[in-house]
Design a protein around this motif. Structure first.
Motif, PDB file in Angstrom:
ATOM      1  N   THR A  60      24.573  48.848 -86.625  1.00 15.04           N
ATOM      2  CA  THR A  60      25.227  50.107 -86.987  1.00 15.04           C
ATOM      3  C   THR A  60      26.040  50.671 -85.820  1.00 15.04           C
TER       4      THR A  60
ATOM      5  N   ILE B 148      19.048  55.159 -86.611  1.00 13.82           N
ATOM      6  CA  ILE B 148      18.974  54.504 -87.911  1.00 13.82           C
ATOM      7  C   ILE B 148      18.122  55.382 -88.807  1.00 13.82           C
TER       8      ILE B 148
ATOM      9  N   ILE C 142      22.327  49.182 -82.189  1.00 12.57           N
ATOM     10  CA  ILE C 142      22.933  50.483 -82.478  1.00 12.57           C
ATOM     11  C   ILE C 142      24.147  50.713 -81.576  1.00 12.57           C
TER      12      ILE C 142
END
Length: 106
Positions: free
Chosen positions: A4, A9, A78
């Protein structure tokens, strides 16, 4: 592996930061795609050959980044960023790099 661009998250908590991971791909664009792109430059339109090359390079950079994260024991990456550069004489090479922070989530 969750990947992501965000720094968290939803529904998961970050248990451990494993470090920054990268995936890099440098690829040459072949002569036939150059010819097709040259014609598109003159007559207009999209260059399907270049678009496919870009998509393939981006996907490979992300795969490599995820593999390196997995080698660290990470379950997610991330803060992912993807960068593009043109290299070489006449810009005949394309570099795609993906980077992010490998983490272990709950």
């Amino acid at each position: 592996m969750i990947v992501t661009t965000t720094n968290n998250i939803e529904g998961h908590s970050i248990r451990e930061y494993c470090g920054i991971v990268f995936g890099e791909v440098i690829t040459g664009v072949n002569m036939f795609r150059d010819i097709g792109a040259g014609l598109r430059d003159i007559f207009g339109g999209r260059s399907q050959g270049y678009e496919e090359e870009l998509q393939d390079a981006r996907n490979e950079a992300l795969r490599e980044m995820c593999q390196r994260a997995g080698n660290l024991g990470a379950t997610a990456v991330i803060g992912v960023d993807i960068d593009y550069e043109v290299l070489g004489n006449g810009g005949g090479m394309l570099m795609v790099s993906a980077s992010g922070t490998a983490v272990i989530t709950d």
